[in-house]
Design an enzyme around this catalytic site. Structure first.
Site, PDB file in Angstrom:
ATOM      1  N   LYS A  82      -1.629  -1.326  -3.944  1.00 52.11           N
ATOM      2  CA  LYS A  82      -2.663  -0.302  -3.834  1.00 52.11           C
ATOM      3  C   LYS A  82      -1.930   1.031  -3.949  1.00 52.11           C
ATOM      4  O   LYS A  82      -1.191   1.418  -3.039  1.00 52.11           O
ATOM      5  CB  LYS A  82      -3.385  -0.403  -2.483  1.00 52.11           C
ATOM      6  CG  LYS A  82      -4.419   0.697  -2.269  1.00 52.11           C
ATOM      7  CD  LYS A  82      -5.054   0.639  -0.879  1.00 52.11           C
ATOM      8  CE  LYS A  82      -6.055   1.786  -0.693  1.00 52.11           C
ATOM      9  NZ  LYS A  82      -6.564   1.856   0.699  1.00 52.11           N
ATOM     10  N   TYR A 132       0.848  -1.200   0.000  1.00 52.75           N
ATOM     11  CA  TYR A 132       0.000   0.000   0.000  1.00 52.75           C
ATOM     12  C   TYR A 132       0.883   1.249   0.000  1.00 52.75           C
ATOM     13  O   TYR A 132       1.650   1.458   0.930  1.00 52.75           O
ATOM     14  CB  TYR A 132      -0.887  -0.053   1.251  1.00 52.75           C
ATOM     15  CG  TYR A 132      -1.830   1.105   1.473  1.00 52.75           C
ATOM     16  CD1 TYR A 132      -2.271   1.928   0.446  1.00 52.75           C
ATOM     17  CD2 TYR A 132      -2.326   1.354   2.753  1.00 52.75           C
ATOM     18  CE1 TYR A 132      -3.150   2.967   0.684  1.00 52.75           C
ATOM     19  CE2 TYR A 132      -3.217   2.393   3.000  1.00 52.75           C
ATOM     20  CZ  TYR A 132      -3.621   3.207   1.967  1.00 52.75           C
ATOM     21  OH  TYR A 132      -4.501   4.234   2.194  1.00 52.75           O
TER      22      TYR A 132
END
Lengths: 317, 317, 317, 317
Positions: D174, D146
């Site tokens: 992400k 992320y």
């Protein structure tokens, strides 16, 4: 839950007067637990070098890599052994209000003199949320607010600080945003400590800052003491800038951890995600020590380069 | 992880000489957190009443109802505020060796003068396991071993104590098994504190015990001091027996918690699974106070019966 | 906090019908963490051997040597991997009401089918306190109360059980006090599991017990299944008694831990304060295996004596 | 500690194929504990609305305001109740490698299908430290990295992602840095989820992103499903932009928390440091709901403005 035993209390004014506060390194044993013998030696060195306060478990001291029970224990230990000789400021801030409340309550219960509170990093919040967060902890005791947007991703804007200034426990701000911000506060009578070693000389002598919360003072406490106490000294500041630049070539405390290991005052043990600076930087550090003078640095041993294999990196502790 | 800062160290001999140690009550706020103001007042009363040591978070102090961070915080708080005036003995024992090791390390790090260690209750273990357990913690600092089979379901037999006596940190035993066992140890030069208030006078004056680790001294510190310091006094002992009997009519600290609330020195707040003594027992307590003399008890207020509704019982805190 | 997702719910009647529940061993890696591969294998062996339920983190499974997060994780893991094939009963009891409440709430949230609740050992409490304690957790889901005075130092008297029987979640009692107590309950229609392997045959067939919560079934699940399902069988019971006697020659799970290591199904790793049985007992175990028949025991390897050096004892994990 | 039970395993490819993953809100009871009934309802709504995965305890779900035991419990609960119908991705990342290692191990043990790992926010580290951090957790199971510099204050540069791409568990990233970065990765075959609702349509259809990890899908799961599955749809994207802009007018999840309370699907309870959006923003939300159509939003009740007094702010829980 506040105790009324006054023995360890310090007035907010007592905190406001501190000029040299060291964000002290937390040293580790090879299994990752705290090395309290090395820690005690670091604190004694700070006291002897002229530091008037220490931040326990700050970002420099890797509070974010501690469990809270370790953190509070270290605050209690520091108060118990050194609280008569140095102000103990616990970094009991958190991005979780619950954790900040719990830790601050415990920190004051074990005798810390003041709390350091950062705004909620990573999770962030609204201005109203910022104020609500700080208001939960300000009643507990003397408090320094810490503004470091380069870590938190969110600036604490002056109106928030001004809104908090009515609290008698509000001691001041550790400000990292620069001279202009510092001046804006000091013009209004708000106590400011520079959070940037490379700016602290000018903040102190040109922009009204009270002093510094320093990383470099872990290495050269006496010189940082001179820088804060003995009037403008551009030559000394200039002399220290290469060290300061080296210290922050990677996110702090990577440089500091590497340097203290090279100086032989802590074991070369890193809690991940921190890893030592690479060989060429370690060589550079030895040269910097030579340039500034070994006698100005903490420890007695010759500064060593250390091999990659000398370092221990720990992920479970 | 041991610190070498000597400031708070007490020699094992310093522990061995204590005659009156109070297993102090932990008072609570209505939300179940510690009431440190009331706690500080209890400790000051103990110091003024002549107690030389306190057990922090013992079974009386409900250490088993604390999280470890609360427990270590309370030890650190006590050391910090009162460590110069009373010996602080942390009950850092556990039936889990891991927890005992961790808590004892932390307790000594925040300055406790000695540790109290019980054998592994509930889980129990073999004789070899008992010895292994205690050997993990004995190197950390002055230690009192606690034998209370009526709680642990397992007697610590004399050979275990004798096997541990070679440790220089071994201060002695808080023994609850009776006069014969006490005498068996004191004949061998092992320091013993009676763990039973109703037996402590005889243990002290007839069987060689050094003193008592007392519950009753929470209520009548001065009289317990007399009992331990001023020579045989069968009359005083006799006078106190109804109080002691009342105190233990239900598992300790149910009686003590009820009594201190009735004396107005702590809030009537109970952490479950403890609940107050019933009305008739509370009435009986007021009569006992009258018989012994209110002036001998802690606190200044008149002893009250309190209604059932006055008590707050807490299961989440 | 209760979820209404019914997927993992079991009715209290579904718990009441279980005849063979194993208090399963928790196996460890050499660093003291859980050995989940070995654990999964143990659970599969139980399912194949006919056990209908497992107690996760019971005294046998050393719940008292787990942190609560480990404990809840193990319950969640067991539900997730095996919950469709065996009832998962979490030992979320504690002598601290707070901990029991928190753990039970979490255990049901991760899908355990029932909770096992012991009375407050070590700290103990009054009869009123006992009832208050259990009443905090009984609303959360199907519950088995566990009475083992030889560990807790305090019998749960029949009036307490009867006072709790009005709760629809009250599944029954794991009772260790003996046949007479068992009969007293079963005469009143209260579901009882024997908590003593050596008494379970008679409890089941002569005194109305529903079944057993067994330690021995860790070793010989098929034989324990026969004992509980196939009618009176004094010969089989007699055959198993030497094993049961051996298992409990020291506090459980010392014998079980040693035996499973000897059978090669778990690593010979002990969390202190448990230590392995001595050599002569290990030799004895091999003979008992031979007498009962290796094929009746779990695992495929030959039963080994193991040297003292084969065992790893852990105090920090 | 990894279990080999395959029941809950998902291949890394199974994660790579997910197009709509919701970073689900964690709802609270008025005392600050989880409201599992409301949570279950939110998850069911997500499943019915077409979400294929949920992030449990992400920044949106306020994982940073949970204790780790709460966090792992919520992961276990989600797997247990919904794991057959939706992929459960636990945000077991941390700025402390120790915590990330411990939580990830526990998360996979209770059955989560994948882990979400952020780089060390606040404390930050060197590139070498970043890689070392991720390498500690990548062997444990399918992993999404992320990157959100606006929270972490530190970009994960492409060379770090590329260095990790050799791990078979590496599912993808992400990514919140923008279209150019997304394209740079998707050109190399690296799976990308947009971390910005307002960019996800273009990332998906113009820059090769696989899908989105969405906040807005908490409110309008069906429309977000259309946006990710049904081809370019500039009109729908345009229609949703005012909602997305509103959602992020203050740091997420302040807007989402306010909106879900206004829709009547969660109680208006905030864990500090989050506080609700002010009245004028709440009025604006009702208008946005009307514009997009109430039927496209979760819940059945009419969208309400709510008074300031309706909200409960919690600092101790």
């Amino acid at each position: 839950m506040r105790s009324t035993e006054v023995k360890n209390r310090t007035s907010t004014d007592g905190i406001k007067s501190l000029r040299l506060i060291t964000a002290v390194k937390t040293p580790y044993l090879p299994d990752g637990r705290f090395d309290l013998e090395a820690y005690d030696s670091l604190i004694n060195t700070q006291i002897n070098g002229g530091a008037e306060g220490v931040i326990v478990g700050g970002t420099t001291g890797e509070g974010h890599l501690m469990s809270w029970d370790e953190h509070i224990m270290l605050i209690g230990h520091t108060v118990n052994c050194f609280g008569a000789n140095i102000k103990v400021i616990g970094n009991t801030g958190s991005n979780s209000t619950r954790e900040a409340v719990h830790a601050t309550e415990q920190g004051f219960a074990v005798g810390m003199h003041a709390a350091l509170h950062v705004n909620p990093y990573y999770g962030k919040t609204s201005t109203e949320g910022l104020i609500s967060h700080f208001k939960e902890v300000l009643p507990m005791g003397p408090t320094i607010i810490y503004n470091v947007p380069s870590r938190t991703s969110q600036d604490i804007p002056p109106p928030v600080i001004e809104a908090l200034s009515c609290y008698s426990n509000m001691a001041g701000v550790k400000e990292c945003v620069g001279h202009e911000r510092v001046k804006c506060y000091t013009d209004k009578g708000i106590t400011i400590w520079s959070g940037n070693d490379d700016e602290c000389h000018d903040s102190r002598w040109k922009y009204g800052a009270t002093g510094v919360i320093s990383v470099a003072s872990n290495l050269v406490p006496g010189l940082m003491h001179s820088l804060m106490f003995e009037g403008e000294n551009a030559a000394l500041n200039e002399k220290l800038l290469p060290l300061m630049k080296w210290l922050f070539c990677e996110p702090n405390p990577i440089g500091l951890n590497t340097a203290l290991a090279q100086l032989g005052v802590v074991r070369p043990v890193f809690r991940l995600p921190y890893t030592p600076l690479p060989l060429e930087k370690r060589v550079e550090f030895v040269r910097i020590v030579e340039a500034i003078g070994r006698e100005n640095f903490v420890g007695q041993k010759e500064a060593q380069v250390l091999d990659d294999d000398d370092f221990v990196l720990i992920s479970r502790y």
